[in-house]
Enzyme design. Sequence first.
Site: not given
Ligand code: NAD
Length: 413
Positions: A101, A213, A215-218
């Site tokens: 990482k 959440g 974002g990209n994942a949720g």
């Molecule tokens: P992102 O920044 O796109 O989304 C994060 C989301 O969480 C946003 O909607 C934000 O508003 C929300 N958030 C932040 N603080 C919050 C809170 N206190 N309460 C509720 N919601 C809150 O990030 P992402 O890429 O979706 O990643 C999210 C998680 O998934 C991380 O732990 C990341 O390590 C993990 N992950 C993502 C990927 C990927 O491909 N995107 C891959 C593996 C793991």
Amino acid sequence: MNPFEQISLHIKRAAERCDLTDAEVDTILKPQNPLAKTISVTTESGKVDYPAYRIQFNNARGPYKGGIRFHPQADQREVTALAAAMAIKCAVVDIPFGGAKGGVSIDPKKLTEKELEAIARAYVSAFAADLGPDIDIPAPDVYTTPQIMSWMLDEYEKITGKSQPGFITGKPVSLFGSKGRDIATALGAVFVFLEYCKVNNLDIKETTTAIHGFGNAGGVVAKLLHERGCKIIAVSDSSGTIYKESGLDPIPLLQLKAEGKSVIDLKDNEAKVLLSGAVLELECDLLVPAALDNVITDKNVEKVKAKIILELANNPTTPEAEKFLINNGVDVLPDVLVNAGGVIVSYFEWVQNREQYYWEESLVFERLERLICVAFRDVHQQKANHNSYREAAYEIGVKRIAKAMRLRGRFNS
Ligand code: NAD
């Protein structure tokens, strides 16, 4: 417990069940090549130094692999924990990579695009000797994007003087990234949940889901679960939770996020707005933490009512909270399996870059499904000897890493 202590605990417990000696466990837990440098960038306010890390944790099963995050809290300890998790994740889904990482301790929201590009290039320049398609392959992580991967690729190719698209994954498709990489993490999680439904005789169309959440994942997981008939009763972002008992349509919510608004800006008389954290405590079948680490803890776990937790975020459940959930009959499907779809499609991207032959999206998804479903079934079978899916996954991961270490004679010295 700090993040590295948490993951060390999981690895040590798994190692005990695999009959590893204390010396062998210590060898696995020691990062093989922890690199820390200072990168200097000239900004509008002059020359600024940033701490930067690349923690190469283990390469017994293949080249180091893992993302680079740009975040103010990215320090050596956090990056080391994430590197160890990558090694376990790649081993659980049985792809030929080790774990690494990277991180730069910066707040990207305070930087211009030009400054971000300068930092991306400076990072590659600082670590170039230790990176490469057969050595260590970076990817995006928190606040690093396909554009940043493009600058990093360009810098690496300038330094080495040759085309090497397999140096980095998560590139835009027009720069020979893989089709399907953008939704791979969420789609992998959905495949895991569908397989879980199969072995538990659950009908996805009769399940209710809450997602922390968006974002990209949720956001993508909400859309994919909804398309398969699952009722999404609540989703949250950092501004709050939107809750609708009869079910939400993710499309208008994704539209709001694309416009820079919050999910709580949804105009729907039947929907209620709650605090962000409230989503974790709602009555539902499936809870998907998809935002931050350590959100289900001993402080709120007694209020969690979901029957299944699908860990899309990294490290969302503390060990104490997980113990409580398991004792209460909740299945926690762990991050090292659930969110592995991203690194699986990164592996496909690396294979395509080496072959210089590119796959249709349908083939990417078919191969993703095959790999992650095999991994789920391995973990599910192993779980028969345990209480917990996490223990089962770590046992598989640690066993595979230990086997490679032993074959290479790395436990001998
Ligand atoms: P992102 O920044 O796109 O989304 C994060 C989301 O969480 C946003 O909607 C934000 O508003 C929300 N958030 C932040 N603080 C919050 C809170 N206190 N309460 C509720 N919601 C809150 O990030 P992402 O890429 O979706 O990643 C999210 C998680 O998934 C991380 O732990 C990341 O390590 C993990 N992950 C993502 C990927 C990927 O491909 N995107 C891959 C593996 C793991």
